[in-house]
Structures are given as structure tokens and as C-alpha cells.
Design an enzyme around this catalytic site. Structure first.
Site, PDB file in Angstrom:
ATOM      1  CB  SER A 199       2.437  -2.717   0.901  1.00 51.07           C
ATOM      2  OG  SER A 199       3.540  -3.852   0.886  1.00 51.07           O
ATOM      3  CE1 TYR A 208      -2.458  -3.161   3.264  1.00 54.72           C
ATOM      4  CE2 TYR A 208      -1.112  -4.914   2.803  1.00 54.72           C
ATOM      5  CZ  TYR A 208      -1.366  -3.497   3.115  1.00 54.72           C
ATOM      6  OH  TYR A 208      -0.283  -2.759   3.599  1.00 54.72           O
ATOM      7  CE  LYS A 261      -1.374   0.116   1.717  1.00 56.19           C
ATOM      8  NZ  LYS A 261      -1.917   1.584   1.860  1.00 56.19           N
TER       9      LYS A 261
END
Ligand code: NAD
Ligand code: UDP
Length: 338
Positions: free
Chosen positions: A124, A150, A154
Site C-alpha cells: 500500500s 496497519y 505492510k
């Protein structure tokens, strides 16, 4: 190719199944349905004329992953499965670390044990943190930072994959860094179906338009941008899906671990997206200006040249198409898949 798609019943996964079928691939979806409905895959079948095989199971459950890889030979894995809501990751960090990190570690380990080394990973633009204006448009070499659990999952998984491929040249891993996926398949049969009140701009807009929410609040009009609202790089989910098919075609030729931005390369402001949406529906969208949202960046958009150079891929659909298709999906399915 015979492809294993983890999280394939979700928003991006279901659109990718359609693009992958169109390119002639065979698909098995491994999904625990924690944030999706099998109805999405039935509708993929309506569009593509073929329903992906669904294995309901968790990527973190070694026995499930092992027996699947024991029973079938795959050429590549597209790994979408994971939790993805930034706000929720702040209130449930442990769940995010376990699901995203432990789950992926099990998947990677079973892949190498089965000699399966071609991986396309959903990363992302969040790995760029809050980009400095001088780093725009963002190249893959821009500084990386995680601003929430989050984002940490990643970035950390990217680090794991970089280290594993440095240690073992058998790996071919493409880290696809998505910018802001929006829109839906043009049929209106599949689209984004967030649980609860959406945090992201486009599903919030469509739910206002369909009458589920009262009005949109634009988070600040005093940003250092031409119209004062934040700028992002929105990408039509069908372009994104086609990006995965382009990645499948090249993954075996790209050894090691390669980060690739998937974005349009141009920025669109919140006010511009609202205007495109009003054009698509032919009606005004109730909205007001509110304060800035904590943690937002003024602008974030990709340098999309590596995707063109390595994958021969670039976006084809503009913000009008994104708004038109998002609206078609929401108006045909006011309550999503329910
Ligand atoms: P989604 O929630 O719609 O899809 C994820 C799918 O994974 C769901 O079907 C869910 O049921 C499944 N899943 C979750 N944990 C699982 C587990 N442990 N085992 C098996 N299945 C599991 O999300 P999406 O928008 O399609 O995103 C797909 C991927 O792309 C995610 O990894 C996400 O972090 C990443 N991503 C999404 C965006 C975005 O804006 N949508 C942006 C950048 C990156
Ligand atoms: N945004 C907004 N109102 C909302 C949701 C989002 O004004 O209800 C703005 C947000 O401030 C950001 C842009 O829309 O500038 C995109 O937000 P989103 O959460 O969709 O993506 P991200 O900020 O993670 O790129």
C-alpha cells in the site's frame, strides 16, 4: 497459469478474479470470509461465466494452507488476505499484527516448503507514511514510514519479503503498492461493501448519495493545495485488477523482491472527486466543510513509471468512470451484498 488468490472474495480480489479469468488463468480463492461474502464470487461467475473455486479457510491455519498446496500445484500466489482499516488497526493492534503478519508468515513458509516462489503481494502507499512535498510524485525509492499498526504490518511484511528474497534467490516477489482504489465493475454486480460507517472517501460519498448517510464532511479546505482540499491518487479497481494480471505475466521474469506503485500518477482533490461524482449522478451531493482529519497528508500521488516500464501497465479509467461505476454499484446494491 494456475493461481492461488488469498482474500479473493474481497473488494480488490473479486475484481482481480474477473481480470484473471479474462486472461485465461485458473483460480482458487482461499478466504476466511471475515470481511466478504461468497455472494461476491457467485457474481464473479455471472460476469466471467466461471466461478472461482472457493476454499473457506484462514491463511494463518497451517493445516489448511499445507493441504491446499499438497493437493494442487500453483504457478503463483496473489496475496490479498488481511485486515485493512487504518482506524480499526489503532483500536485492535493485536488482531492486525496476528492476522496480517502471522498469517502471511505461515503462507510464505508453506509456499517455500512447496517450491512455490512466485508471489504478488498487496502492499500500500501507506508505506510512504506522510510524504514530504519534495518527494512527490512518489517513486518506489522514497523514504518509508509506518504511521499506524496497519501501516506497520505492510511495511514489516515488505521487510520480511526483502530479507527472504535476499537470502534465497528462488523468490520472485512483486510488492504492489496500491494508491487509492475506488469504483466497481461496470456491470454494477460487484463493488466495495465496507462493514459499518465507511472511513474512506468514495464509499462515504456513495452512501450519502444513496441516502444511507446524511452528508459528507470534507476534512479541511485550508490545505496547501490549489483548492484547499487534500489530493490523492485514485485508481479504478478494474485498472488495479488488470495491474495484477500484468504482474502475473511478469513475475517469473523479475527475480528478488520488487516494489511497484500501482497508481494513476496524477492527483485529484476531494473537491474535484465530489464534482465528478455530482456529474455522474446528475445531482448535488450533500456536503459540508469540517476540520482537518488527524494524520492526513495534504497530497499523496504516485510516480507510476516503474509499473509501465516493468509490467507494461498503466491506468485507463478516469475519475468520471470511477464515480459512475461506484454509483452504479451502490445504487443497484444499496445495502451491498446483504
Ligand atoms: P477486503 O477486506 O475487501 O478483502 C480482503 C479479503 O481477505 C476479505 O475477503 C477477507 O475475508 C479476507 N481475509 C482477511 N483475513 C484473512 C485470513 N486470515 N485468511 C483468509 N482470508 C482473510 O480488502 P481489499 O480492499 O480487497 O484489500 C485487499 C488487500 O489490499 C488487503 O491486503 C489490503 O490491505 C490491501 N490494500 C487495500 C487498499 C484499499 O484501499 N482497498 C489499499 C491498499 C492496500
Ligand atoms: N476524506 C474526507 N471525508 C471523508 C473521508 C475522507 O474529506 O469522509 C478525505 C481525506 O481527508 C483524504 C481523502 O478524502 O484527504 C481520501 O481519504 P481516504 O480515507 O479515502 O484515503 P487515504 O487518506 O487513506 O488516502
Amino acid at each position: 497459469m494456475n493461481i492461488l488468490v488469498t482474500g479473493g472474495a474481497g473488494y480488490i480480489g473479486s475484481h482481480t478474479c474477473i481480470a484473471a479469468f479474462a486472461a485465461g488463468h485458473e483460480i482458487t480463492v482461499l478466504d476466511n470470509l471475515s470481511n466478504s461474502s461468497p455472494e461476491a464470487l457467485r457474481r464473479v461467475g455471472k460476469i466471467a461465466g466461471k466461478v472461482p473455486r472457493l476454499v473457506v479457510g484462514d491463511i494463518g491455519d497451517r493445516s489448511v494452507v499445507k493441504s491446499l498446496l499438497d493437493s494442487e500445484k500453483f504457478d503463483a500466489v496473489i496475496h490479498f488476505a488481511g485486515y485493512k482499516a487504518v482506524g480499526e488497526s489503532v483500536s485492535k493492534p493485536w488482531e492486525y499484527y496476528v492476522n496480517n503478519i502471522s498469517g502471511t508468515l505461515v503462507l510464505l513458509d508453506e509456499m517455500r516448503r512447496h517450491g512455490l516462489y512466485n508471489l504478488i503481494f498487496s502492499s500500500s502507499a501507506t508505506v510512504y507514511g506522510n510524504p514530504l512535498p519534495e518527494n512527490l510524485p512518489l517513486k518506489e525509492s522514497a523514504p518509508l514510514a509506518a504511521l499506524n499498526p496497519y501501516g506497520q504490518t505492510k511495511l514489516w511484511l515488505e521487510d520480511v519479503m526483502r530479507a527472504m528474497s535476499a537470502a534465497d534467490p528462488a523468490w520472485h516477489i512483486l510488492l504492489l503498492r496500491y494508491f487509492n482504489p475506488v469504483g466497481a465493475h461496470e456491470s454494477g454486480l460487484i463493488g466495495e461493501d465496507p462493514a459499518g460507517i465507511p472511513n474512506n472517501l468514495m464509499p462515504y460519498i456513495t452512501q450519502v448519495a444513496v441516502g444511507r448517510l446524511k452528508e459528507l464532511t470534507i476534512f479541511g479546505d485550508d490545505w496547501p493545495t490549489p483548492d484547499g482540499t487534500c489530493i490523492r491518487d485514485y485508481i479504478h479497481v478494474c485498472d488495479l485488477a488488470e495491474g495484477h494480471v500484468a504482474a502475473l505475466a511478469k513475475v517469473a521474469e523479475l527475480p528478488g523482491c520488487t516494489p511497484i506503485n500501482l497508481g494513476s500518477g496524477s492527483g485529484v482533490s476531494v473537491a474535484q472527486l465530489v464534482a465528478s461524482f455530482e456529474k455522474a449522478t446528475g445531482r448535488p451531493l450533500p456536503h459540508k466543510i469540517g476540520p482537518r482529519r488527524a494524520g492526513d497528508a495534504a497530497a499523496c500521488y504516485a510516480d507510476a513509471s516503474r509499473a509501465l516500464e516493468l509490467l507494461g501497465w498503466k491506468t485507463k479509467r478516469d475519475s468520471d468512470a470511477m464515480c459512475r461505476d461506484a454509483w452504479r454499484w451502490q445504487s443497484m446494491n444499496p445495502k451491498g451484498y446483504k
